[in-house]
Design a protein around this motif. Structure first.
Motif, PDB file in Angstrom:
ATOM      1  N   THR A  30      83.741  26.738  66.947  1.00 31.23           N
ATOM      2  CA  THR A  30      83.431  26.726  68.142  1.00 31.23           C
ATOM      3  C   THR A  30      84.136  26.240  68.712  1.00 31.23           C
ATOM      4  OG1 THR A  30      82.209  27.136  69.313  1.00 31.23           O
ATOM      5  CG2 THR A  30      82.779  29.182  68.236  1.00 31.23           C
ATOM      6  N   VAL A  98      92.995  35.102  67.810  1.00 27.31           N
ATOM      7  CA  VAL A  98      92.978  33.854  67.209  1.00 27.31           C
ATOM      8  C   VAL A  98      94.563  33.886  67.162  1.00 27.31           C
ATOM      9  CG1 VAL A  98      91.045  33.629  66.218  1.00 27.31           C
ATOM     10  CG2 VAL A  98      92.454  35.008  64.766  1.00 27.31           C
ATOM     11  N   ASP A  99      95.149  32.975  67.040  1.00 25.07           N
ATOM     12  CA  ASP A  99      96.410  33.426  67.393  1.00 25.07           C
ATOM     13  C   ASP A  99      97.248  32.809  65.531  1.00 25.07           C
ATOM     14  OD1 ASP A  99      97.208  32.585  70.156  1.00 25.07           O
ATOM     15  OD2 ASP A  99      96.671  30.769  70.047  1.00 25.07           O
ATOM     16  N   ASP A 100      96.366  31.847  64.968  1.00 22.77           N
ATOM     17  CA  ASP A 100      96.743  31.407  63.655  1.00 22.77           C
ATOM     18  C   ASP A 100      95.621  32.135  62.424  1.00 22.77           C
ATOM     19  OD1 ASP A 100      96.811  30.351  61.333  1.00 22.77           O
ATOM     20  OD2 ASP A 100      98.434  28.793  61.995  1.00 22.77           O
ATOM     21  N   SER A 104      92.510  30.103  60.426  1.00 22.65           N
ATOM     22  CA  SER A 104      90.937  30.094  61.815  1.00 22.65           C
ATOM     23  C   SER A 104      90.352  30.685  60.909  1.00 22.65           C
ATOM     24  CB  SER A 104      91.356  31.543  62.938  1.00 22.65           C
ATOM     25  OG  SER A 104      92.518  31.012  63.680  1.00 22.65           O
ATOM     26  N   TRP A 105      90.893  31.596  60.003  1.00 26.75           N
ATOM     27  CA  TRP A 105      89.321  32.431  58.841  1.00 26.75           C
ATOM     28  C   TRP A 105      89.545  31.247  57.780  1.00 26.75           C
ATOM     29  CZ3 TRP A 105      89.980  33.242  53.456  1.00 26.75           C
ATOM     30  CH2 TRP A 105      89.367  33.588  53.098  1.00 26.75           C
ATOM     31  N   HIS A 107      89.096  27.359  58.673  1.00 30.06           N
ATOM     32  CA  HIS A 107      88.622  27.401  59.072  1.00 30.06           C
ATOM     33  C   HIS A 107      86.122  27.752  59.265  1.00 30.06           C
ATOM     34  CE1 HIS A 107      86.527  24.437  62.072  1.00 30.06           C
ATOM     35  NE2 HIS A 107      86.700  26.190  63.341  1.00 30.06           N
ATOM     36  N   ALA A 108      87.154  28.939  59.784  1.00 28.97           N
ATOM     37  CA  ALA A 108      85.357  29.627  59.603  1.00 28.97           C
ATOM     38  C   ALA A 108      84.692  29.384  58.214  1.00 28.97           C
ATOM     39  CB  ALA A 108      85.921  31.285  59.883  1.00 28.97           C
ATOM     40  N   LEU A 142      87.771  38.189  63.515  1.00 26.76           N
ATOM     41  CA  LEU A 142      88.803  37.788  63.940  1.00 26.76           C
ATOM     42  C   LEU A 142      90.291  39.052  64.292  1.00 26.76           C
ATOM     43  CD1 LEU A 142      89.293  34.450  61.773  1.00 26.76           C
ATOM     44  CD2 LEU A 142      87.852  34.893  63.660  1.00 26.76           C
TER      45      LEU A 142
END
Length: 147
Positions: A30, A98-100, A104-105, A107-108, A142
């Motif tokens: 985060t 999330v915007d992207d 984001s996926w 990154h997680a 997400l």
């Protein structure tokens, strides 16, 4: 008019197995600010949680002005592992807009989250949703839904 409930969300609490690992995971995921780990054994906890002589290790990750994730490790109680799926009563998930979705996926996953399925799914109303599991088996959703 009756009582207005809730006024605001204070925090999301997640019980974990390895507190330092979970603090690192949530802070990295985060970009939040982690507190120090504290041991808590106040007498009222045994009554509140219905465990005799309960002792907890607690830390928080402040994600934003309105969201804090509280991480708890029960020091005095043996862990009772269960299936990490979402179908069992008591399961909690944390949902992030999330915007992207793709970034984001990814990154997680880099932070240690385990995907549920092959990746984000398209929803009929437009946008995408994805589920992942944290290092302790909690669920993250997400959500990239256009407004």
């Amino acid at each position: 008019m009756g009582v207005r409930f809730p006024r605001r969300l204070h925090h999301v609490g997640i019980t974990v197995n390895d507190l330092p690992r979970s603090v690192r995971f949530w802070a990295e995921l985060t970009g939040g600010t982690a507190s120090e780990i504290k041991t808590v054994d106040a007498p009222h906890l045994s009554t509140l949680l219905d465990y005799r002589d309960v002792r907890l290790q607690v830390a928080t990750v402040k994600v934003s002005e309105t969201l804090t994730i509280e991480l708890l490790r029960y020091v005095s109680e043996p862990a009772d592992p269960y299936d990490p799926g979402t179908a069992h009563p008591g399961n909690v998930h944390v949902c992030f807009d999330v915007d992207d979705m793709s970034a984001s996926w990814e990154h997680a996953v880099r932070c240690g989250a385990v995907p549920v399925g092959d990746g984000p799914v398209d929803v009929p109303s437009g946008g995408q949703l994805a589920y992942l599991r944290t290092v302790d088996g909690a669920s993250i959703e997400l959500r990239a839904i256009p407004i």
